[in-house]
Design a protein around this motif. Structure first.
Motif, short mmCIF file in Angstrom:
data_model
loop_
_atom_site.label_atom_id
_atom_site.label_comp_id
_atom_site.label_asym_id
_atom_site.label_seq_id
_atom_site.Cartn_x
_atom_site.Cartn_y
_atom_site.Cartn_z
N PRO A 187 0.82 -1.21 0.00
CA PRO A 187 0.00 0.00 0.00
C PRO A 187 0.85 1.26 0.00
CG PRO A 187 0.14 -0.82 2.22
CD PRO A 187 0.92 -1.80 1.36
N GLU A 188 2.17 1.12 -0.14
CA GLU A 188 3.13 2.22 -0.14
C GLU A 188 3.00 3.12 1.09
OE1 GLU A 188 2.92 0.32 -3.73
OE2 GLU A 188 1.27 1.66 -3.18
N PRO A 189 3.45 2.62 2.25
CA PRO A 189 3.41 3.45 3.46
C PRO A 189 4.33 4.66 3.32
CG PRO A 189 4.71 1.45 3.82
CD PRO A 189 4.04 1.30 2.49
N ALA A 190 3.77 5.85 3.47
CA ALA A 190 4.51 7.09 3.22
C ALA A 190 4.87 7.76 4.54
CB ALA A 190 3.69 8.02 2.32
N MET A 191 4.39 8.98 4.77
CA MET A 191 4.75 9.72 5.98
C MET A 191 3.76 9.42 7.10
SD MET A 191 7.09 11.63 7.19
CE MET A 191 7.91 11.93 5.62
N GLY A 192 4.26 9.40 8.32
CA GLY A 192 3.40 9.17 9.47
C GLY A 192 3.67 10.14 10.60
N LEU A 193 2.82 10.11 11.60
CA LEU A 193 2.94 11.00 12.76
C LEU A 193 2.30 10.32 13.96
CD1 LEU A 193 2.38 14.82 12.82
CD2 LEU A 193 1.12 13.40 14.43
N ILE A 194 2.90 10.50 15.13
CA ILE A 194 2.36 9.91 16.35
C ILE A 194 1.52 10.95 17.09
CG2 ILE A 194 2.95 8.92 18.60
CD1 ILE A 194 5.46 7.75 17.24
N ARG A 195 0.27 10.57 17.38
CA ARG A 195 -0.64 11.44 18.13
C ARG A 195 -1.41 10.59 19.13
NH1 ARG A 195 -6.10 14.19 15.62
NH2 ARG A 195 -6.69 11.99 15.64
N ASP A 196 -1.34 10.98 20.38
CA ASP A 196 -2.13 10.35 21.43
C ASP A 196 -1.95 8.83 21.47
OD1 ASP A 196 -3.11 12.88 22.04
OD2 ASP A 196 -4.90 12.65 20.77
N GLY A 197 -0.71 8.37 21.37
CA GLY A 197 -0.42 6.95 21.48
C GLY A 197 -0.70 6.14 20.24
N LYS A 198 -1.04 6.80 19.14
CA LYS A 198 -1.30 6.12 17.88
C LYS A 198 -0.35 6.63 16.79
CE LYS A 198 -4.96 4.42 19.96
NZ LYS A 198 -4.97 3.05 20.52
N TYR A 199 0.05 5.72 15.94
CA TYR A 199 0.90 6.04 14.78
C TYR A 199 0.00 6.12 13.56
CZ TYR A 199 4.69 5.20 11.32
OH TYR A 199 5.57 5.27 10.26
N TYR A 200 -0.18 7.32 13.04
CA TYR A 200 -1.01 7.55 11.86
C TYR A 200 -0.10 7.53 10.64
CZ TYR A 200 -4.64 8.94 15.16
OH TYR A 200 -5.57 8.94 16.19
N LEU A 201 -0.22 6.47 9.83
CA LEU A 201 0.68 6.24 8.71
C LEU A 201 -0.08 6.30 7.40
CD1 LEU A 201 3.49 5.49 7.63
CD2 LEU A 201 2.89 3.08 8.03
N CYS A 202 0.23 7.29 6.58
CA CYS A 202 -0.47 7.46 5.30
C CYS A 202 -0.04 6.38 4.30
CB CYS A 202 -0.16 8.84 4.72
SG CYS A 202 -0.79 10.20 5.72
N LEU A 203 -1.00 5.91 3.53
CA LEU A 203 -0.75 4.90 2.50
C LEU A 203 -1.02 5.52 1.14
CD1 LEU A 203 -2.64 1.91 4.21
CD2 LEU A 203 -0.25 2.61 4.50
N ASN A 204 -0.02 5.50 0.26
CA ASN A 204 -0.16 6.18 -1.04
C ASN A 204 -1.00 5.38 -2.03
OD1 ASN A 204 3.10 7.85 -1.26
ND2 ASN A 204 1.21 8.43 -0.23
N GLN A 205 -1.02 4.06 -1.94
CA GLN A 205 -1.84 3.21 -2.81
C GLN A 205 -1.68 3.58 -4.28
OE1 GLN A 205 -3.05 0.61 -1.54
NE2 GLN A 205 -4.22 0.92 0.34
N ILE A 206 -0.49 3.36 -4.82
CA ILE A 206 -0.23 3.70 -6.22
C ILE A 206 -0.01 2.46 -7.06
CG2 ILE A 206 0.57 6.05 -5.84
CD1 ILE A 206 3.38 5.07 -5.67
#
Length: 409
Positions: free
Chosen positions: A174-193
């Motif tokens: 799913p092409e994991p791109a940039m992520g950020l940690i907020r409130d104990g969760k890792y939000y990892l964007c998926l480019n899906q290309i």
């Protein structure tokens, strides 16, 4: 073998450097210390005529004015990424994809870098950044492999893995791109290309996905998707584009989208999506396709967000792609325009004084009360400052070649 379009995608903001693979973990090897010293870190790249190849240089310096050349710099591989966390400097072989990631440390006393450790990754992994959880834990997305390695960021040893392959659309990653940690969760964007379609977003998958991972268990709790606007390609995989995911003053999480990078005339959608504080569902009322908004001071509309930096009060400094300026060579076209985006008022204004630039110089960062832009203009090249309070710009430093990364220790 990556397609020309995918390499174009990389070049449009691969702003940085890499270190060649070595055996520095072997204690018999001598310690490697940088030749240059100073409180500022600079990466520049000199590209060949085709824009797809060249050399990159990394150096430390003290004088943020005048002109600087590459005579005291370390030559590094072309088209990789650099990330600074505190006094740790991570160098990723993003474009060639054969050199893994190398850790250097900065010594504030002598103002030099020392090479510490190296981690090999599978060839062609397209690694470009890591997200540090603690002194002993970090997430390292392997873009083309569809997994996230869990590593010790000080020893560069791999300690675990999070598989994301089952969340891919149409292929194995799913092409994991940039992520950020907020409130104990890792939000990892998926480019899906789609690798079969020149690495563009899938025509039958016009949406943005974000994997939400618990940082205690390293388990994927859910995939949040924004399907209303048709925005695609959330964030970029390189560390210099880390500003494309950010939180505002109240903790709402925003992601910028690149779409088709301005190279699909039939689909220029790009903009911003958001997850409110305390929510793991997209607030579509805050989704904004900026491709329908004219840039004040011009007749253009944005066709991609190449990079951005949140500067507070709903304002975002950004480089956006202008389709009409694409030219014949996507690697050298000066089609990136510096703008100020107001997420609340839904306005976009051109920042005067920052020249149009190509994709090798689109770094944006903060320095004191200023926003720093790297730009490779027709007659102005180097680092430029923007003061959001006075709405004024100034050239800080002239460089030889593309300025592509800057950091002040």
């Amino acid at each position: 073998m990556y397609s020309k379009f995918f390499l174009t995608v990389c070049s449009l903001a691969l702003l940085s450097v890499s270190c060649k693979k070595d055996d520095n973990n072997n204690p018999t090897n001598p310690t490697i210390i940088s030749k240059s010293s100073g409180k500022y870190l600079l990466e520049t790249s000199t590209k060949n005529g085709d824009g797809m190849s060249g050399s990159s240089y990394l150096q430390l310096f003290n004088n943020l004015s005048g002109e600087i050349d590459n005579s005291k710099a370390e030559q590094t591989e072309f088209g990789s990424s650099v990330q600074v966390i505190g006094n740790e400097v991570y160098i990723f072989d993003t474009m060639k994809g054969v050199g893994g990631v190398t850790l250097w440390t900065y010594n504030p006393t002598d103002q030099r870098l020392t090479k510490r450790a190296h981690l090999d990754t599978p060839a062609g992994s397209m690694i470009g950044h890591l997200e540090k959880v603690s002194d002993t834990k970090a997430y390292l997305p392997l873009y083309t492999q569809g997994v996230v390695w869990i590593i010790n960021p000080k020893t560069m040893q791999r300690t675990g893995e999070i598989a994301l392959n089952s969340y891919a659309h149409g292929d194995a990653s799913p092409e994991p791109a940039m992520g950020l940690i907020r409130d104990g969760k890792y939000y990892l964007c998926l480019n899906q290309i789609d690798p079969a379609k020149s690495w563009q977003p899938y025509a039958d998958y016009q949406q943005c996905d974000v994997a939400i991972i618990d940082i205690q268990t390293d388990k994927v709790e859910k995939i949040a998707s924004e399907k209303v606007t048709g925005l695609t390609f959330p964030t970029r995989p390189m560390s210099q584009c880390s500003g494309m995911i950010f939180t505002n003053e109240v903790g709402d999480l925003y992601m910028a989208t690149a779409g088709y990078f301005g190279y699909n005339l039939n689909n220029t959608k790009c903009g911003f999506i958001a997850l409110n504080k305390g929510s793991n569902e997209f607030d579509t009322a805050k989704s904004w396709d900026i491709s329908t908004t004219t840039i004040e001071g011009t007749s253009y509309k944005p066709a991609a967000v190449y990079n951005c930096q949140y500067i507070g009060n709903g304002k975002v400094a950004a480089y956006v792609g202008i389709t009409e300026l694409n030219g014949d060579n996507a690697y050298t076209a000066k089609n990136s325009m510096a703008v100020l985006i107001d997420l609340n008022a839904k306005t976009i204004k051109k920042i005067d004084g920052i020249p149009l630039t190509d994709g090798h110089s689109i770094y944006i960062g903060k320095y004191k009360d200023l926003v720093v832009f790297a730009a490779f203009g027709t007659d102005k090249i180097g680092l430029f400052s923007y003061n959001p309070t006075t709405n004024t710009t100034e050239k800080l430093l002239s460089t030889i070649g593309n300025a592509s990364f800057f950091h002040a220790f």
